[in-house]
Design a protein around this motif. Structure first.
Motif, mmCIF file in Angstrom:
data_model
loop_
_atom_site.group_PDB
_atom_site.id
_atom_site.type_symbol
_atom_site.label_atom_id
_atom_site.label_comp_id
_atom_site.label_asym_id
_atom_site.label_seq_id
_atom_site.Cartn_x
_atom_site.Cartn_y
_atom_site.Cartn_z
ATOM 1 N N ASN A 1 0.832 -1.119 0.081
ATOM 2 C CA ASN A 1 0.134 -0.038 -0.111
ATOM 3 C C ASN A 1 0.824 1.423 0.066
ATOM 4 N N SER A 2 1.820 1.251 0.795
ATOM 5 C CA SER A 2 2.914 2.487 0.815
ATOM 6 C C SER A 2 3.569 2.468 -0.423
ATOM 7 N N LEU A 3 3.860 1.493 -1.198
ATOM 8 C CA LEU A 3 4.560 1.632 -2.786
ATOM 9 C C LEU A 3 3.421 2.244 -3.661
ATOM 10 N N THR A 4 1.971 1.824 -3.443
ATOM 11 C CA THR A 4 1.096 2.111 -4.358
ATOM 12 C C THR A 4 0.998 3.813 -4.304
ATOM 13 N N TYR A 5 0.588 4.063 -2.716
ATOM 14 C CA TYR A 5 0.739 5.434 -2.465
ATOM 15 C C TYR A 5 1.703 6.524 -3.008
ATOM 16 N N TYR A 6 2.827 6.004 -2.618
ATOM 17 C CA TYR A 6 4.041 6.982 -2.957
ATOM 18 C C TYR A 6 4.488 6.796 -4.424
ATOM 19 N N GLY A 7 4.310 5.484 -4.875
ATOM 20 C CA GLY A 7 4.410 5.564 -6.126
ATOM 21 C C GLY A 7 3.657 6.243 -7.583
ATOM 22 N N ALA A 8 2.359 6.403 -7.013
ATOM 23 C CA ALA A 8 1.466 7.334 -7.620
ATOM 24 C C ALA A 8 1.989 8.740 -7.783
ATOM 25 N N MET A 9 2.787 9.028 -6.778
ATOM 26 C CA MET A 9 3.493 10.536 -6.655
ATOM 27 C C MET A 9 4.683 10.733 -7.159
ATOM 28 N N SER A 10 5.338 9.438 -7.749
ATOM 29 C CA SER A 10 6.455 9.576 -8.387
ATOM 30 C C SER A 10 6.558 9.458 -9.759
ATOM 31 N N VAL A 11 7.717 9.400 -10.571
ATOM 32 C CA VAL A 11 7.581 9.082 -11.754
ATOM 33 C C VAL A 11 7.365 7.730 -12.275
ATOM 34 N N TYR A 12 7.351 6.796 -11.398
ATOM 35 C CA TYR A 12 7.215 5.367 -11.486
ATOM 36 C C TYR A 12 5.718 5.003 -11.497
ATOM 37 N N GLY A 13 4.661 5.737 -10.938
ATOM 38 C CA GLY A 13 3.367 5.290 -11.160
ATOM 39 C C GLY A 13 3.229 4.130 -10.171
ATOM 40 N N SER A 14 2.052 3.671 -9.865
ATOM 41 C CA SER A 14 1.552 2.627 -8.892
ATOM 42 C C SER A 14 2.055 1.177 -9.093
ATOM 43 N N GLU A 15 1.834 0.675 -10.272
ATOM 44 C CA GLU A 15 1.936 -0.488 -10.767
ATOM 45 C C GLU A 15 3.652 -0.887 -10.759
ATOM 46 N N ILE A 16 4.430 -0.148 -11.164
ATOM 47 C CA ILE A 16 5.793 -0.374 -11.366
ATOM 48 C C ILE A 16 6.742 -0.767 -10.014
ATOM 49 N N PRO A 17 6.502 -0.118 -8.838
ATOM 50 C CA PRO A 17 6.763 -0.249 -7.625
ATOM 51 C C PRO A 17 6.314 -1.691 -6.923
#
Length: 461
Positions: free
Chosen positions: A265-281
């Motif tokens: 859930n943390s990777l999904t949340y912070y990934g969405a705010m990064s250049v990587y998006g939710s699915e890559i993390p």
């Protein structure tokens, strides 16, 4: 048979410790590696045949497998510990009662767990971090693999009992047969029959069912006991004892599940705010954690291989042998962890590419995740072996404390706090910081326990 006779007749009480550990740990390591291959092989073939969304789907369903293993270890390790302690004390009938109780517990727990997952599958997958793009793959995969979980619980539990009874090679064979079948069927179902993630799931449970059949045959092959029908009754006191002795190993798995939920859930949340998006993390995390799972399988194999030796000799009051086999197990774990550290730091790109390709950002994040999160794997085995030792010698509360330290007391708070400062990179820093803290606590508790053993040795003399 009295205690002195039992000690004399059982090689756990007198054979050379290096030979005993090798004889018990190597088959156990192979069995655990084979068990981890169920997920690794699925991940590789799904990555090649479906893509990184398929890998992400197996990642969000992975906590259910971890919980399944927690149930198997609660019963299997708990029963095996009680079995070894009773044999060491010269009480084979009590040892047999542990086996009967464990078999009944496995059946009830396995069927109940599978039913709960089938009823609440989609809500559970959402809790584990499934996004709308990933959910269809995750449901397809998990709906099928759930059917095999009662067989997985029973196979792991029975293999622990076979090992404690002095048949580590039989224990290994139970797991090896299923993994070979799974590996053969995976590419057939995914690439030839075009079943995608469902094909990987069917390959997995077919292997698990056949492994269970082999494991169940050992109920008629025990060396040190004879089972009777009345031993299979669920006695409350013995069930609680089994659960207590298996608590530390089980809690370690449950803690991993909790970490996985928070991590996803943390990777999904912070990934969405990064250049990587939710699915890559999410996809990167699945690959890194399952790659590390190979190392963990080796460490757990060493833990399980040392458990009968530790339990028997502690029950027989041979405390010097307890300390010596623990130190030997730690040395083996450090050697394996050091080699793994070098691989994770030098060849992360090659390792990740085995699981399928992705764009440049996917590879960039996955490589960074592996190098950073696994930076302190060299010392991870100390905490796991320490926790296992306390369970083996009948001190489950200390074992449970060590099982919870890294995952619950250190990793989860760090995953929640560090990203507030470092963004998504903070999640990666949580791993090595927690590993270092858990290592220090383990050294402290084991040192205290060894001092107590030396004092008990003086009282015997």
């Amino acid at each position: 048979m009295n205690e002195a006779q039992q000690k004399k007749n059982n090689p756990l009480g007198y054979e050379k410790l290096s030979g005993l550990l090798a004889g018990y740990a190597i088959p156990s390591i192979i069995a655990m590696l084979v068990s981890s291959l169920y997920n690794i092989v699925d991940q590789i073939f799904i990555g090649q045949g479906v893509g990184y969304l398929g890998n992400a789907a197996t990642n969000v369903s992975f906590p259910l497998n971890t919980i399944c293993m927690a149930i198997a270890l609660l019963i299997g390790i708990g029963c095996a510990s009680g079995f070894s302690l009773e044999l060491g004390a010269g009480e084979p009938e009590n040892a047999a009662r542990y086996v009967g109780t464990a078999v009944s517990m496995m059946a009830v727990a396995g069927i109940s767990y599978a039913a709960i997952i089938q009823i609440f599958l989609e809500p559970l997958l959402r809790v584990f971090g499934a996004t709308p793009a990933i959910m269809p793959y995750a449901v397809s995969y998990t709906r099928i693999t759930t059917l095999g979980m009662p067989f997985l619980i029973a196979t792991n539990g029975l293999s622990n009992l076979a090992r404690a009874d002095g048949s580590p090679k039989y224990s290994m064979t139970c797991m090896l047969i299923g993994a070979i079948i799974n590996t053969i069927l995976d590419p057939i179902f995914i690439f030839i029959f075009k079943l995608g993630v469902a094909g990987a799931a069917w390959a997995t449970i077919i292997g698990q069912i056949i492994s269970f059949g082999v494991a169940a045959r050992y109920l008629w092959k025990f060396k040190n006991i004879r089972l009777k029908r009345e031993y299979f009754r669920l006695e409350k006191a013995r069930c609680l004892t089994v659960a207590g002795l298996g608590m530390s190993s089980s809690l370690n798995q449950l803690a991993i599940t909790l970490v996985q939920i928070v991590l996803n859930n943390s990777l999904t949340y912070y990934g969405a705010m990064s250049v990587y998006g939710s699915e890559i993390p999410l996809a990167s995390c699945g690959i890194v954690m399952k790659t590390n799972g190979i190392l963990m399988a080796v460490i757990i194999g060493i833990c399980q291989g040392s458990q009968p030796i530790l339990g028997f000799n502690y029950g027989a009051k041979q405390y010097q042998r307890v300390r010596e086999v623990f130190k030997l197990a730690i040395s083996c774990a450090l050697a394996v962890s050091s080699a793994s550290f070098l691989m994770f730091q030098i060849f992360p790109g090659y390792i990740i590419s085995i699981f399928g390709s992705g764009d440049a950002r996917y590879m960039e994040f996955a490589v960074k995740f592996m190098r950073t999160f696994l930076f302190m794997v060299i010392i991870n085995g100390v905490q796991m072996l320490s926790s296992s030792m306390f369970s083996a010698i009948g001190k489950p509360l200390k074992g449970a404390l060590l099982s919870l330290t890294r995952q619950v007391f250190f990793v989860i708070p760090l995953i929640l706090v560090l990203p507030l400062i470092f963004g998504i990179d903070g999640i990666l820093y949580a791993g090595p910081v927690a590993d270092g803290a858990a290592f220090l606590l383990s050294v402290f508790l084991v040192s205290r326990e060894f001092r107590k053993m030396r004092e008990m040795e003086k009282e015997i003399v």
